[in-house]
Write a protein that holds these residues in place. Structure first.
Motif, PDB file in Angstrom:
ATOM      1  N   ASP A   3     -13.017  11.270  67.791  1.00 26.09           N
ATOM      2  CA  ASP A   3     -13.671  12.255  66.943  1.00 26.09           C
ATOM      3  C   ASP A   3     -13.099  12.139  65.530  1.00 26.09           C
ATOM      4  OD1 ASP A   3     -15.105  13.189  69.103  1.00 26.09           O
ATOM      5  OD2 ASP A   3     -13.835  14.941  69.416  1.00 26.09           O
ATOM      6  N   PHE A   4     -13.932  12.475  64.545  1.00 30.32           N
ATOM      7  CA  PHE A   4     -13.551  12.419  63.138  1.00 30.32           C
ATOM      8  C   PHE A   4     -13.936  13.726  62.465  1.00 30.32           C
ATOM      9  CE2 PHE A   4     -14.107   8.158  64.596  1.00 30.32           C
ATOM     10  CZ  PHE A   4     -13.082   7.445  63.985  1.00 30.32           C
ATOM     11  N   ILE A   5     -13.076  14.186  61.575  1.00 34.12           N
ATOM     12  CA  ILE A   5     -13.421  15.368  60.795  1.00 34.12           C
ATOM     13  C   ILE A   5     -14.050  14.912  59.490  1.00 34.12           C
ATOM     14  CG2 ILE A   5     -11.152  15.620  59.685  1.00 34.12           C
ATOM     15  CD1 ILE A   5     -11.673  18.731  60.105  1.00 34.12           C
ATOM     16  N   PHE A   6     -15.118  15.565  59.120  1.00 27.49           N
ATOM     17  CA  PHE A   6     -15.727  15.390  57.803  1.00 27.49           C
ATOM     18  C   PHE A   6     -15.310  16.615  57.001  1.00 27.49           C
ATOM     19  CE2 PHE A   6     -19.821  12.764  58.901  1.00 27.49           C
ATOM     20  CZ  PHE A   6     -19.037  11.701  59.322  1.00 27.49           C
ATOM     21  N   ALA A   7     -14.513  16.418  55.971  1.00 26.79           N
ATOM     22  CA  ALA A   7     -14.098  17.502  55.085  1.00 26.79           C
ATOM     23  C   ALA A   7     -14.925  17.378  53.811  1.00 26.79           C
ATOM     24  CB  ALA A   7     -12.612  17.399  54.773  1.00 26.79           C
ATOM     25  N   ASP A  36     -26.347  13.189  69.001  1.00 26.70           N
ATOM     26  CA  ASP A  36     -25.202  13.600  69.819  1.00 26.70           C
ATOM     27  C   ASP A  36     -23.857  13.270  69.194  1.00 26.70           C
ATOM     28  OD1 ASP A  36     -26.915  14.616  71.722  1.00 26.70           O
ATOM     29  OD2 ASP A  36     -26.841  12.822  72.993  1.00 26.70           O
ATOM     30  N   ALA A  37     -23.841  12.507  68.115  1.00 28.13           N
ATOM     31  CA  ALA A  37     -22.576  12.209  67.439  1.00 28.13           C
ATOM     32  C   ALA A  37     -21.982  13.464  66.805  1.00 28.13           C
ATOM     33  CB  ALA A  37     -22.769  11.132  66.370  1.00 28.13           C
ATOM     34  N   VAL A  38     -22.821  14.468  66.547  1.00 28.62           N
ATOM     35  CA  VAL A  38     -22.331  15.712  65.955  1.00 28.62           C
ATOM     36  C   VAL A  38     -21.703  16.550  67.071  1.00 28.62           C
ATOM     37  CG1 VAL A  38     -22.920  17.795  64.669  1.00 28.62           C
ATOM     38  CG2 VAL A  38     -24.107  15.653  64.170  1.00 28.62           C
ATOM     39  N   VAL A  39     -20.374  16.641  67.052  1.00 29.69           N
ATOM     40  CA  VAL A  39     -19.628  17.375  68.070  1.00 29.69           C
ATOM     41  C   VAL A  39     -19.548  18.855  67.687  1.00 29.69           C
ATOM     42  CG1 VAL A  39     -17.393  17.586  69.236  1.00 29.69           C
ATOM     43  CG2 VAL A  39     -18.281  15.323  68.637  1.00 29.69           C
ATOM     44  N   ILE A  40     -19.203  19.130  66.443  1.00 31.08           N
ATOM     45  CA  ILE A  40     -19.135  20.493  65.903  1.00 31.08           C
ATOM     46  C   ILE A  40     -19.821  20.460  64.544  1.00 31.08           C
ATOM     47  CG2 ILE A  40     -17.641  22.381  65.117  1.00 31.08           C
ATOM     48  CD1 ILE A  40     -15.450  21.230  66.966  1.00 31.08           C
ATOM     49  N   PRO A  41     -20.986  21.098  64.396  1.00 31.20           N
ATOM     50  CA  PRO A  41     -21.678  21.061  63.107  1.00 31.20           C
ATOM     51  C   PRO A  41     -20.829  21.634  61.973  1.00 31.20           C
ATOM     52  CG  PRO A  41     -23.119  21.934  64.803  1.00 31.20           C
ATOM     53  CD  PRO A  41     -21.758  21.818  65.405  1.00 31.20           C
ATOM     54  N   GLY A  42     -19.969  22.592  62.298  1.00 29.36           N
ATOM     55  CA  GLY A  42     -19.091  23.177  61.302  1.00 29.36           C
ATOM     56  C   GLY A  42     -19.781  24.219  60.448  1.00 29.36           C
ATOM     57  N   ASN A  43     -19.186  24.498  59.317  1.00 32.99           N
ATOM     58  CA  ASN A  43     -19.663  25.545  58.429  1.00 32.99           C
ATOM     59  C   ASN A  43     -19.154  25.297  57.018  1.00 32.99           C
ATOM     60  OD1 ASN A  43     -20.990  27.709  60.077  1.00 32.99           O
ATOM     61  ND2 ASN A  43     -19.068  27.527  61.192  1.00 32.99           N
ATOM     62  N   GLY A  67     -16.345  22.783  53.106  1.00 34.66           N
ATOM     63  CA  GLY A  67     -16.869  22.883  54.458  1.00 34.66           C
ATOM     64  C   GLY A  67     -16.326  21.766  55.338  1.00 34.66           C
ATOM     65  N   TYR A  68     -16.775  21.740  56.595  1.00 39.49           N
ATOM     66  CA  TYR A  68     -16.299  20.731  57.542  1.00 39.49           C
ATOM     67  C   TYR A  68     -17.309  20.520  58.665  1.00 39.49           C
ATOM     68  CZ  TYR A  68     -15.637  24.369  60.937  1.00 39.49           C
ATOM     69  OH  TYR A  68     -15.885  25.387  61.823  1.00 39.49           O
ATOM     70  N   SER A  69     -17.200  19.386  59.330  1.00 36.90           N
ATOM     71  CA  SER A  69     -17.918  19.085  60.568  1.00 36.90           C
ATOM     72  C   SER A  69     -17.027  18.159  61.381  1.00 36.90           C
ATOM     73  CB  SER A  69     -19.246  18.357  60.301  1.00 36.90           C
ATOM     74  OG  SER A  69     -20.139  19.151  59.570  1.00 36.90           O
ATOM     75  N   VAL A  70     -17.319  18.022  62.663  1.00 39.84           N
ATOM     76  CA  VAL A  70     -16.632  17.056  63.519  1.00 39.84           C
ATOM     77  C   VAL A  70     -17.703  16.174  64.151  1.00 39.84           C
ATOM     78  CG1 VAL A  70     -15.170  16.715  65.554  1.00 39.84           C
ATOM     79  CG2 VAL A  70     -14.700  18.612  63.981  1.00 39.84           C
ATOM     80  N   VAL A  71     -17.503  14.860  64.035  1.00 39.08           N
ATOM     81  CA  VAL A  71     -18.441  13.903  64.616  1.00 39.08           C
ATOM     82  C   VAL A  71     -17.696  12.929  65.523  1.00 39.08           C
ATOM     83  CG1 VAL A  71     -19.980  14.031  62.608  1.00 39.08           C
ATOM     84  CG2 VAL A  71     -18.266  12.209  62.730  1.00 39.08           C
ATOM     85  N   ARG A  72     -18.433  12.283  66.402  1.00 44.66           N
ATOM     86  CA  ARG A  72     -17.869  11.265  67.293  1.00 44.66           C
ATOM     87  C   ARG A  72     -18.451   9.918  66.883  1.00 44.66           C
ATOM     88  NH1 ARG A  72     -17.950  13.746  72.491  1.00 44.66           N
ATOM     89  NH2 ARG A  72     -16.008  14.574  71.700  1.00 44.66           N
ATOM     90  N   ALA A  73     -17.579   8.923  66.743  1.00 46.53           N
ATOM     91  CA  ALA A  73     -18.020   7.591  66.332  1.00 46.53           C
ATOM     92  C   ALA A  73     -17.111   6.538  66.957  1.00 46.53           C
ATOM     93  CB  ALA A  73     -17.983   7.474  64.806  1.00 46.53           C
ATOM     94  N   ALA A  74     -17.593   5.305  66.994  1.00 44.50           N
ATOM     95  CA  ALA A  74     -16.830   4.211  67.595  1.00 44.50           C
ATOM     96  C   ALA A  74     -15.527   3.959  66.840  1.00 44.50           C
ATOM     97  CB  ALA A  74     -17.668   2.942  67.626  1.00 44.50           C
TER      98      ALA A  74
END
Length: 104
Positions: A3-7, A36-43, A67-74
């Motif tokens: 998982d990766f955080i998008f800040a 489905d790569a979006v694990v937590i859409p965030g806010n 803001g932030y989101s969490v995604v899953r990627a290879a």
């Protein structure tokens, strides 16, 4: 897969309800494209403060978090490719910091 955080940094508040609807549609389309790569859409986040040994600064620092989101990627390359589609990046109004979340 990790998982990766998008800040998110930057961006701007929509000035009209119509602009707000356009911005929301762009975010929904981007999240929809990632599926489905979006694990937590965030806010989005509110005003931030920066805490250091010197004290507390009210300005959120040089590049405050918006803001932030969490995604899953290879891997981080795949995650950064996803981040390139962020509406803030596409519009030139902001940036996305991408970091792997390390399981402890």
């Amino acid at each position: 897969m990790p998982d990766f955080i998008f800040a998110y940094h930057g961006g701007k508040t929509p000035e009209t309800p119509e602009e707000g609807a356009e911005v929301m549609a762009a975010w929904q389309a981007w999240f929809g494209a990632m599926g489905d790569a979006v694990v937590i859409p965030g806010n989005p986040v509110g005003q931030s403060k920066t805490v250091s040994a010197a004290g507390v600064a009210d300005d959120g620092g040089a590049n405050p978090l918006s803001g932030y989101s969490v995604v899953r990627a290879a891997d981080i390359g795949a995650a950064t490719d996803m981040a390139k589609g962020c509406p803030m990046v596409v519009s030139g109004n902001g940036t996305v910091e991408v970091a792997e979340i390390i399981e402890m």
